[in-house]
Each structure stands twice: as C-alpha cells, then as structure tokens.
Design an enzyme around this catalytic site. Structure first.
Site, PDB file in Angstrom:
ATOM      1  N   ASP A 175     -20.037   6.011  23.056  1.00  8.29           N
ATOM      2  CA  ASP A 175     -19.114   5.893  24.187  1.00  8.29           C
ATOM      3  C   ASP A 175     -19.815   6.253  25.501  1.00  8.29           C
ATOM      4  O   ASP A 175     -20.967   6.703  25.500  1.00  8.29           O
ATOM      5  CB  ASP A 175     -17.934   6.844  23.916  1.00  8.29           C
ATOM      6  CG  ASP A 175     -16.621   6.286  24.387  1.00  8.29           C
ATOM      7  OD1 ASP A 175     -16.628   5.408  25.257  1.00  8.29           O
ATOM      8  OD2 ASP A 175     -15.578   6.754  23.894  1.00  8.29           O
ATOM      9  N   ASP A 230     -10.493  -0.075  27.417  1.00  2.00           N
ATOM     10  CA  ASP A 230      -9.755  -0.003  26.151  1.00  2.00           C
ATOM     11  C   ASP A 230      -8.607  -1.016  26.094  1.00  2.00           C
ATOM     12  O   ASP A 230      -7.898  -1.230  27.069  1.00  2.00           O
ATOM     13  CB  ASP A 230      -9.187   1.403  25.950  1.00  2.00           C
ATOM     14  CG  ASP A 230     -10.294   2.411  25.695  1.00  2.00           C
ATOM     15  OD1 ASP A 230     -11.478   2.023  25.736  1.00  2.00           O
ATOM     16  OD2 ASP A 230      -9.976   3.582  25.461  1.00  2.00           O
TER      17      ASP A 230
HETATM   18  C1  GLA Z   1     -13.089   5.453  24.805  1.00  2.00           C
HETATM   19  C2  GLA Z   1     -13.364   4.243  23.904  1.00  2.00           C
HETATM   20  C3  GLA Z   1     -12.280   4.158  22.848  1.00  2.00           C
HETATM   21  C4  GLA Z   1     -12.238   5.429  22.027  1.00  2.00           C
HETATM   22  C5  GLA Z   1     -12.026   6.616  22.956  1.00  2.00           C
HETATM   23  C6  GLA Z   1     -12.186   7.944  22.269  1.00  2.00           C
HETATM   24  O1  GLA Z   1     -11.931   5.295  25.547  1.00  2.00           O
HETATM   25  O2  GLA Z   1     -13.416   3.097  24.670  1.00  2.00           O
HETATM   26  O3  GLA Z   1     -12.502   3.051  22.008  1.00  2.00           O
HETATM   27  O4  GLA Z   1     -13.425   5.575  21.302  1.00  2.00           O
HETATM   28  O5  GLA Z   1     -12.978   6.616  24.031  1.00  2.00           O
HETATM   29  O6  GLA Z   1     -11.944   8.984  23.201  1.00  2.00           O
END
Ligand code: GLA
Length: 533
Positions: A175, A230
C-alpha cells in the site's frame, strides 16, 4: 468522461489528482490513452513466471475493513473458498489485508500478532498451502499502514521482505499510505530489489492507487498495480464509484499483458446493495478488462446465484486468457458500450455489450466494430446463457436490459475452449525422517486444469537441492508431482526447497504461470550434528 478522484479516508484531495482531473477535462478522450510500457525495461514476471494471467483470489478489505480480520475469519473463508467451488474455478490467493497481522519488535523484526493469528503468520500460511491455496499478505511502502495500526516497510524494506519470505507469502500487496516525500517508482523499485534478495518468488501487487502512474513503469518491478483509489469504503459497495473506476481503468488498456496487470481493485460482487444484474455486469467488466479477480465479499454467505456468477468458467476464461489483452470500449452509443479488442488464445474474440441506460436496448454489434471484416461468418457464444448460435454474417443483434450485459465470444468455429484453470490439492509437502538410518520419503501433490484441454507435462526446473528429486506423472487433466527426499548424508535439521515447474498452454503455445510449491524435510535422530538448509 469519468476519471477517478476519490479521497483516501479523509485525506485532503491531492494536488496531483487535481492536475489529472484538469487534464481529463481539458483534453479529449484519446489524450489520456497511455503509451505502452517500454519493453526494454524488462518485465518482472519474465524471471519468476508469476501471474502470467491475472491473479485470482479473495481479500478481506472491501467487506470487512480492519475488523474482524483475524485467523478465524481467514480460515473460515478458506473453507468457503473450497466448499463453494471458487477454488475449483481458479481463485487461489487468500490472506489478511490490513488486518493487524504483525508489529515490529524492539530489534526491528516483523513479528506475528499472535492475539489475532494464534498460529503465527507462518502457521496460517502453512494451513493455506495445505488446502491447495496460495498465501497473500499486506504491507505498506511508507512509515505506517493506512490506519497506522501496522508498521510500514520504509527503511526496513530488506528485513520486511525477508519476513514475508519466511512466512512463505506468495503474494504481497504493498500500500501507499504515509509515504510523504517518497518517490513511487524509486520506492517500489527498492521493494522489488528487497523481494528479489529475499529469494522467494512472490506476486508483487503495487497499491499506490494510480499515484506515480505505475502503468508507465511498474511492469519491471511488479505484477499488478492499482490504477485508482479504493472501490468502496469497507462494507459499502458503491455501484457508481465502481463504474467510474472501470472507466478510468479502461483507458489504460495498452499497459496490461501477461505478468503486468492494471488493477481496478478488488471486486464488490456479492456485497450488499448490488442486484444480481449488477453483480453479473461487474464481473463481466472485470473479466473483459483482464483485471485481477480478487473477490471481496463474504464467501461464507453467498446465494447460489452469486456462486454461479463468480464460478462461471466461460467468463473466467476471458479473464484468464493466455494472450492477456485488456479489452476496451470500441463503440459507445448513448449509455450503451461495446467492449472488444480482446482477441483470445484460440483466435476468437471477446465482446461485451454493456447497457448503463434506464431502458432495455437493442444493440447491433457489426463485425467491423470489433475489428473484423463484414464478410465474416461467425459463431457466437453467450457466456452467461451458455448458448451458441450462428454462423452470423456481418454481425449480431442483442437485447440488453438496464445495467445488464451481453458477454459474448465470436469465433470462426463452433467450439469455445476454456483456457487452463489450475487447481492443486496442496502446495506444501511436509516430510519427517526420524531414526539413525538413511530414509527415502515421498510426498505428492496433484495439480489439475479445469480448462478444456489437457496440458503437456509440467517441467520441473533443474537445480533442486541434492536431497530432493521430483517426478511428474500425467492422467488426463490431472498431474501428480511426487517429491522424493533422501536423508542419506544429511545431518539432523530442517531442510526446505521451493519447487518450480513450467508449462505451456497447448492451444496458443504461450508460457503459463509457473507452478511453485514448498517441500519441508525434517531430519531427527541421525548421528552427527544439526544443520539448517
Ligand atoms: C488502502 C488500500 C485498500 C486497503 C486499505 C487498508 O486504502 O487501497 O485496498 O488495503 O488501504 O487500509
């Protein structure tokens, strides 16, 4: 024109994203089409042979967020992957996302959080491997993970990648939270070097949400990269956001190919709030985009229709096609899109008609729309109704309900083979030899394809340690790899090897994703000292 500009959990809208938005508004559609990656830079997967088709599996974030991610949940999901038939359909990678899995001890070493994962992260990995699934873990390229509940890899890249290798991860998502001042390409390059140094072949999943435009450079350091922010907040499937993500990801089609994929995020299929039609359309879009198929729903609570959607081998075959082309929109008429540009391994073409309008649409797909001559006479297979019609000269007409799709395959012949879908009964062989005398021990794993064709024999890579040999036997679509360990000359201790086997998809002649499995040998009771290999 859509472009994804989502905020990262309350973070201020980033300047770079505003710039991208401004460009998106100012320039026409074609200005956003990326240039293909420079092949001279090399492709990570060329060395390790991983993810030559888009990775498939399950990740907890979309449904669960951080709570309640723990070993119990992951084990229950593993059970559901098997009992629902998803494993048989090719879903392989599974494990915790940001699930407070580890902390950094006083000496700087990553250490399992035993409160949440009582077997330890290595123990959980062994369990997953014995089930015939592959182990996915999560970390962050910055100082902390997004919730700040776990340490990030910054300045610990080499130790942390060694820890993932020790836990026997097969897939690591990295990430991009808390990375202020870090350069995306340089950081992920360092993480690639660290993974490489750790010596375990691992699918490297970059998650910078499109920051740093990874589609331009990341094929040489990773196997897939998130292209957008996301897809939803945990537990809150959001159809319109998903459609914006699909639209942004579509434009990057040139960057995708075997071993290097655009990742429009984990799927929201099967989450609350989506209709059956939307689930089917979403899944079809991800398949046509050759997107990683990481299910994000609660697999323990699936309706039969949801299982049918996620396990539709004919649709999955589009995603898992060995040529690895990402489909794109070739014609748009109001709210109706025709997606094509995805020639498949047997010479057929995938076609998706997607109706985002409020009324049913009668759509004519003319062969020239999908790059074929009008004079062609083609058979057409509907991959949701599983019916073949034709031959059709010039094109075909379909009626598509609102939010629905027609997922089709057009071919000169009336046979529509499914490419290899690999399923193993285990990825771990554990052998124990006790006693004074030398012993020969064997352990076998069985690997089959649920695609249409038998595969050639898996070829075991030479270079195994001297105590290990592997023989491959074939029975139709199943093959057994028998590992034989001889303890002659070995001292007491733990020995470990990763076996690599290569194969070729027989219709296209393309290399297939490499098969890796672990062999453990424990030797006790021998005269002489102890050794760790
Ligand atoms: C980010 C990623 C997600 C998930 C979250 C976990 O937002 O894009 O897919 O892994 O972190 O905190």
């Amino acid at each position: 024109m859509y472009f994804s500009v989502f905020q990262q959990r309350g973070a201020p809208l980033r300047k770079e994203l505003l710039v991208i938005l401004a460009i998106a508004i100012t320039f026409p559609f074609s200005a956003l089409v990326p240039r293909a990656q420079n092949p001279a830079l090399g492709v990570h997967a060329a060395g390790d042979g991983l993810a030559l088709t888009p990775p498939m599996g399950w990740y907890p974030w979309n449904e669960f967020g951080q709570e309640p991610q723990n070993e119990k949940l992951i084990r229950e999901i593993v059970g559901a992957l098997v009992s629902s038939g998803l494993k048989e359909a090719g879903y392989t990678y599974v494990g915790p996302d940001e699930g407070i899995c580890f902390y950094r001890d006083a000496g700087g070493k990553l250490t399992s959080n035993l409160d949440r994962y009582p077997s330890g992260l290595r123990g959980l990995g062994d369990y997953i491997h014995k089930t015939g699934l592959k182990y996915a873990l999560y970390t962050d390229a910055g100082t902390r993970t997004c919730s700040k509940a776990m340490p990030g890899t910054k300045d610990h890249e080499f130790e942390d990648m060694a820890a993932f290798a020790e836990w026997r991860a097969d897939y690591v998502k990295i990430d991009w939270c808390n990375t202020e001042g870090q350069d995306t390409a340089k950081t992920y390059r360092k993480l690639y070097d660290a993974q490489h140094a750790a010596g375990r072949p691992i699918v490297h999943s970059l998650c910078s949400w499109g920051e740093g435009e990874p589609w331009k450079w990341a094929a040489s350091v990773g196997h897939l990269w998130r292209t957008t922010e996301d897809i939803c907040a945990p537990g809150k499937a959001d159809w319109s956001r998903a459609m914006k993500i699909a639209a942004a990801n579509e434009k990057l089609y040139e960057a995708a190919g075997p071993g290097h994929w655009n990742d429009p995020d984990m799927m929201i299929t099967g989450m609350n709030g989506l209709s059956e039609t939307q689930n089917r359309s979403f899944f079809s879009l991800w398949c046509v985009m050759a997107a990683p198929l990481m299910a994000g729903n609660d697999l323990r609570k699936m309706t039969p229709s949801m299982i049918q959607i996620l396990t539709n081998l004919e649709a999955i075959g589009i995603d898992q096609d060995p040529l690895g082309l990402q489909g794109r929109i070739v014609r748009r008429n109001g709210k109706v899109e025709i997606w094509a540009g995805k020639r498949l391994f047997d010479g057929s073409q995938a076609v998706l008609v997607f109706n985002q309008g409020a009324a049913s649409a009668d759509v004519k797909v003319a062969w020239p729309d999908i790059g074929l001559a009008e004079s062609e006479s083609l058979y057409v297979r509907n991959l949701w109704t599983h019916q073949t019609s034709g031959p059709h000269r010039g094109g075909i007409s379909v009626r598509v309900a609102p939010n629905d799709v027609a997922l089709l395959r057009a071919s000169k012949t009336s046979s529509f083979p499914v490419p290899p879908i690999i399923v193993a009964d285990s990825y771990l062989v554990s052998l124990r030899a006790a006693g004074m005398t030398a012993q020969t021990l064997t352990g076998a794993i069985t690997v089959k394809t649920n695609g249409s064709d038998e595969l050639p024999l898996w070829e075991v890579r030479p270079g195994l340690p001297s105590w290990l040999s592997v023989a491959v036997r074939k029975t139709g679509k199943s093959q057994t790899l028998t590992s034989t360990a001889s303890t002659a000359g070995l001292k007491n201790g733990l020995y470990h090897a990763v076996v690599r086997a290569d194969n070729i998809e027989p219709v296209s002649g393309k290399p297939m994703s490499v098969l890796y499995y672990d062999v453990d040998l424990e030797v006790t009771g021998h005269a002489g000292g102890r050794e760790r290999n």
